[in-house]
Each structure stands twice: as C-alpha cells, then as structure tokens.
Design a protein around this motif. Structure first.
Motif, PDB file in Angstrom:
ATOM      1  N   TRP A 140       0.843  -1.200   0.000  1.00 23.61           N
ATOM      2  CA  TRP A 140       0.000   0.000   0.000  1.00 23.61           C
ATOM      3  C   TRP A 140       0.880   1.253   0.000  1.00 23.61           C
ATOM      4  CZ3 TRP A 140      -0.279   4.092   3.400  1.00 23.61           C
ATOM      5  CH2 TRP A 140      -1.332   5.000   3.186  1.00 23.61           C
ATOM      6  N   TYR A 141       1.891   1.272   0.860  1.00 23.98           N
ATOM      7  CA  TYR A 141       2.763   2.438   0.966  1.00 23.98           C
ATOM      8  C   TYR A 141       3.509   2.690  -0.345  1.00 23.98           C
ATOM      9  CZ  TYR A 141       6.483   5.550   2.493  1.00 23.98           C
ATOM     10  OH  TYR A 141       7.339   6.612   2.597  1.00 23.98           O
ATOM     11  N   LEU A 142       4.049   1.640  -0.954  1.00 24.10           N
ATOM     12  CA  LEU A 142       4.806   1.802  -2.196  1.00 24.10           C
ATOM     13  C   LEU A 142       3.919   2.343  -3.313  1.00 24.10           C
ATOM     14  CD1 LEU A 142       6.981  -1.439  -2.135  1.00 24.10           C
ATOM     15  CD2 LEU A 142       7.760   0.907  -1.784  1.00 24.10           C
ATOM     16  N   ASP A 143       2.706   1.783  -3.423  1.00 23.92           N
ATOM     17  CA  ASP A 143       1.791   2.238  -4.474  1.00 23.92           C
ATOM     18  C   ASP A 143       1.340   3.667  -4.231  1.00 23.92           C
ATOM     19  OD1 ASP A 143      -0.007   1.874  -6.795  1.00 23.92           O
ATOM     20  OD2 ASP A 143      -1.600   1.924  -5.284  1.00 23.92           O
ATOM     21  N   MET A 144       0.920   3.961  -3.002  1.00 25.39           N
ATOM     22  CA  MET A 144       0.390   5.297  -2.718  1.00 25.39           C
ATOM     23  C   MET A 144       1.467   6.366  -2.820  1.00 25.39           C
ATOM     24  SD  MET A 144      -2.264   7.000  -2.343  1.00 25.39           S
ATOM     25  CE  MET A 144      -3.310   5.539  -2.272  1.00 25.39           C
ATOM     26  N   SER A 145       2.654   6.097  -2.295  1.00 26.26           N
ATOM     27  CA  SER A 145       3.722   7.097  -2.373  1.00 26.26           C
ATOM     28  C   SER A 145       4.102   7.361  -3.827  1.00 26.26           C
ATOM     29  CB  SER A 145       4.941   6.648  -1.578  1.00 26.26           C
ATOM     30  OG  SER A 145       5.450   5.416  -2.051  1.00 26.26           O
ATOM     31  N   HIS A 146       4.052   6.320  -4.667  1.00 29.71           N
ATOM     32  CA  HIS A 146       4.345   6.480  -6.088  1.00 29.71           C
ATOM     33  C   HIS A 146       3.276   7.354  -6.760  1.00 29.71           C
ATOM     34  CE1 HIS A 146       6.796   5.005  -9.483  1.00 29.71           C
ATOM     35  NE2 HIS A 146       5.701   5.167 -10.185  1.00 29.71           N
TER      36      HIS A 146
END
Length: 236
Positions: A140-146
């Motif tokens: 979730w963090y990787l997708d959202m931060s991207h």
C-alpha cells in the motif's frame, strides 16, 4: 487482436469520460509503461486494458469477449473491474464470480471549510485505513507514495478520519479508502471530511465506488447512485 501499448498516442481512442477510462489514465500517469508489473493493452482499437499486479481494469468498446477471456486467463488475474455488460459476457467464459459495486456521484453542493491535513504522513493514514480495509503496509505504501509523487493521488486527514483522492482527471475525481478510527465512528467527522474534499474538488464531478450496504451512508454525505459497475474475482 490484443496488442501491448506504451506510447501516449496509443491511448487517443480511450474514452474521455468514464471511471474505467480514468482508472487506466491514472495508472499510466503514475507508472508509465516501463514496468512489467503494470501493463497496458488494446483490442481492436477501442477496448483498453490495464493490469497492475494481477488486478485488471477493462474499458470495453466493441470487444471480442472470448479473446479477452482467454488473454486474461493466460495473464493470470486476481480481479477485473469493468462494466455490467462486460461482466455478464466474461462470467459466461471465465472461472470468476461477479460482484456488483455502486458508482455514486456527489450532488451535495458546497460545504464548510475544514482544518484538513492535506499532506499527512502516510503511516498515519495507514493506521486509520487498516482498521477498515484489509491492506498490507508495504505494498500500500509503495503504491500510494508512487501515485502521490506523480501527482495522481493524494491522502487527506480530518481528526481521526482519512480518505484518498484516487485521481482527478478530465473533470472526474474518484474518492476511495474512506475510514475513521473505531473510537471516532458515528461522530460525523468522516461526513465532514468527504463534503469538504468534494467542495475542494469542484468543478470536477466527484464519485465514489461502494458496496450496496454503504449507499445510505453516502446518500447522507450528498451522493446519489449513478450506475453499477462490477468486480470479477477469480474462483479458487
């Protein structure tokens, strides 16, 4: 015939309007076509497919559904977001269960200005969202931060409530992952947050996708049912 696409001009026939089309545009803007885990395809010129880690978005024109079903099966799918018509065609061929989702549009008008945190720490957002959604922190963090880095999505917080503006493209915005901490539910904070964000997004048309049992809550927030979409999930 289904072909992989990568250049911006390949998307010229993608419809200007519609949640499926904007989901595909949002993925392309966030990830481009360089990653193998995020791919884009076109069938017969006017049917478009995006896939991110096994989750498909289908924007179908004059589609050959038998070819689509074979292609999606070979690729290996987890879910397919599509129209009711596409879902009816695909479930006759694929080993998948179709689940209806309501697309609701905001019609509530302007709302009061709130003291919203427009750049919250993502770990704080996650602590709220995980109480309502089955999401794992790292993906979730990787997708959202991207998505945030590429100015596709943004997260906002009001007190103990949070939501994500998934995209705002071509005058169509989509809200998602809306939640409050259990201790704060029923106090009206989430409704205030939703209304304030919808006001800020004007003049864009703001929508939310939700389960049937949540439609009454969103009606109270100023939304009206526009149409039904479908999410197909692969049978085990």
């Amino acid at each position: 015939m289904i072909t992989r696409i990568s250049a911006l001009e390949d998307f010229l026939r993608l419809p200007v309007r519609g949640v499926e089309a904007q989901k595909i545009r949002a993925l392309y803007k966030a990830y481009g076509a360089e990653y193998d885990f995020c791919r884009f395809y076109r069938q017969n010129g006017d049917t478009f497919i995006a896939v991110l880690d096994g989750d498909f978005v289908l924007c179908s024109g004059e589609a050959d559904y038998r070819e689509l079903a074979g292609f999606i099966s070979v690729c290996g799918f987890v879910s397919i977001f599509c129209s009711e018509k596409a879902a009816a065609e695909l479930t006759c061929i694929l080993d998948a269960v179709s689940h209806k989702i309501c697309l609701m549009r905001y019609a509530g008008g302007a709302a009061a200005i709130e003291n919203i945190d427009r750049q919250p720490r993502l770990d704080k957002v996650y602590e709220i969202l995980k109480t309502a959604f089955n999401i794992q922190y790292e993906p979730w963090y990787l997708d959202m931060s991207h998505r945030i880095r590429h100015e596709v999505s943004r997260c906002v917080i009001l007190e103990d409530s949070a939501l994500t503006v998934q995209h705002d493209i071509n005058g169509e915005a989509l809200l998602s992952q809306i939640a409050a901490l259990p201790c704060s539910r029923g106090k009206g904070t989430t409704k205030r947050l939703i209304r304030a964000v919808c006001s800020e997004l004007a003049p864009s048309e703001v929508s939310v996708l939700c389960e049937r049992e949540l439609t009454e809550f969103y009606r109270k927030c100023g939304f009206e049912i526009a149409e039904e979409k479908c999410l197909l999930r692969r049978e085990n």
